[in-house]
Design an enzyme around this catalytic site. Structure first.
Site, short mmCIF file in Angstrom:
data_model
loop_
_atom_site.label_atom_id
_atom_site.label_comp_id
_atom_site.label_asym_id
_atom_site.label_seq_id
_atom_site.Cartn_x
_atom_site.Cartn_y
_atom_site.Cartn_z
N HIS A 161 0.85 -1.19 0.00
CA HIS A 161 0.00 0.00 0.00
C HIS A 161 0.88 1.23 0.00
CE1 HIS A 161 -3.12 2.89 1.20
NE2 HIS A 161 -4.00 1.98 0.83
N ASP B 241 -7.85 -3.78 -0.66
CA ASP B 241 -8.38 -3.86 -2.02
C ASP B 241 -8.40 -5.29 -2.52
OD1 ASP B 241 -8.71 -1.00 -2.38
OD2 ASP B 241 -6.54 -0.89 -2.45
#
Length: 431
Positions: free
Chosen positions: A308, A366
């Site tokens: 991330h 995600d």
């Protein structure tokens, strides 16, 4: 607050300027440069504003290095594990966890505002049937000010409150209608006997010809997706909402601007990109090939859904959502879905690979939200609208905070001009 004993000294052309330093309750100190141009005649240069605090806020705090996400001081894993989305909405909007009575009242207000103005049905029918759901949402939300003009005066606290409730309540209805419209099915009206997440699933997957029962495991997973995406500090779409609202624009226009920004693949499309990557891999036997490519510095390919930009350790949201992903996949099975088979095997391979462990490239929120939504039956075109639905409360909370800030002024970034200096106009026949 300002630490009166700490200042920074900036020297420009031999002259020094003392700049106050703000000390936040958490995070790095911030140098106050508001008077820099007036005093020294210079601007700062920070493309993307990655080193600039554009506001002060009490809503959300992120420590990417430590893998921490707090809403009003509460860790996200506790909220996602013990709370539910509407309670988190209340927390974000009003600053404290609600009492039982306050929560009941808030949930009732949301439930009683889930229907949209009946004339808005005609607005949907103005779009092409193959229109992207995000395109529909941008248009419909932006048009809400035409249907609800009684809650557009940002100077009126009561109208701001009504607009906030309306947007949180109606966004699932709008998103579900955008989905139903693109697949050619009739709109399904909201039901007051269902909770927020169950109501959204019902509006997306029910049909008038038969009863639809929402599975509690799927409802809980959807609620967690909403909760984990509710707010994420001053990201691109939130900053867009704040910038739009700084001009005094009506709240529906500001949220529509946030949706438009979220639409960008670099922001809200991460889980969609992850699913597209899984489909590109195709079958589990090809996973080693793609892992090798991810390790190759000369290959532009990278594994979507791992690591991330903000969280340099682990994504605090991922652990909670992994639990729901496992529950959903166990419930629905993956035998007939090669994409989900690839997802499960890729997760195992990456978590066991020393390279990914060393680089801290763990599955992020995600990755898990994408496989949950795929398993539920949502097309990838609905992933970002669902993200927008969940993020609405964050945008609304940030918008309300900004409107109530006495320091609020219209946003006006400066620039480093690199173009031509003044030139004289040349008549066309002399060029």
């Amino acid at each position: 607050m300002t630490d009166e004993h700490k200042t920074a000294t900036l020297t420009v052309d031999g002259k020094s300027y003392e700049l106050p330093i703000f000390s936040p309750t958490a995070g790095p100190d911030v140098i106050d440069i508001r008077k820099l141009y007036a005093q020294a005649g210079v601007f700062t240069y920070d493309p993307g504003f990655t080193s600039t605090a554009s506001c002060d806020s009490t809503i959300t705090y992120i420590d990417g290095d430590a893998g921490i996400l707090l809403h009003r001081g509460y860790p996200i894993d506790q909220l996602a594990g013990k709370s539910h989305y509407l309670e988190v909405c209340y927390l974000l909007m009003y600053g404290e966890l609600p009492s039982a009575t306050e929560l009941e009242d808030f949930e009732a207000r949301i439930t009683n505002h889930t229907m949209i103005h009946e004339q808005m049905n005609y607005l949907f029918r103005g779009f092409r049937r193959d229109a992207a759901p995000m395109a529909v949402m941008v248009g419909v939300v932006g048009a809400m000010s035409a249907f609800y003009p009684d809650s557009t005066d940002v100077s009126d606290p009561w109208q701001r409150e009504v607009a906030s409730i309306r947007m949180i309540a109606k966004m699932p209805t709008i998103a579900a209608m955008a989905y139903k419209y693109t697949i050619g099915q009739p709109f399904v009206y909201p039901r007051n006997d269902l909770d927020y997440a169950s109501n959204f699933l019902s509006m997306c997957f029910a049909v008038p010809a038969e009863d639809y029962q929402v599975n509690p495991i799927l409802s809980r997973a959807m609620d967690r997706i909403f909760t984990l995406h509710a707010d994420h500090e001053q990201n691109a779409s939130t900053s867009t909402v704040r910038l739009a609202s700084s001009s005094g624009a009506n709240p529906f226009a500001c949220i529509a601007a946030g949706i438009a920004c979220l639409w960008g693949p670099a922001h809200g499309g991460a889980n969609q990109a992850c699913l597209e990557m899984l489909k590109e891999i195709g079958t589990p036997d090809r996973i080693p090939e793609f892992i090798a490519r991810a390790k190759d510095k000369n290959d532009p390919f990278r594994l979507m859904g791992f690591g991330h930009r903000v969280y340099k350790n682990t994504d605090p949201r991922a652990k909670v959502l992994k639990e729901s992903a496992d529950e959903v996949l166990d419930l629905l099975g993956i035998e007939d879905n090669p994409t989900l088979q690839v997802a499960r095997e890729l997760e195992k391979a990456a978590l066991a690979d020393p390279y990914f462990i060393e680089k801290k490239l763990f599955p992020n929120v995600d990755f898990y939200s994408g496989i949950i939504l795929e398993a539920m039956g949502f097309p990838t075109s609905m992933f970002t609208p669902i993200f927008a639905l969940a993020r609405t409360v964050g945008w609304v909370s940030q918008w309300k905070e900004m409107i109530g800030d006495p320091q609020n002024k219209i946003g006006r970034p400066r620039q480093l001009y690199q173009g031509d200096t003044q030139r004289d106009y040349v008549d066309v026949e002399d060029r």
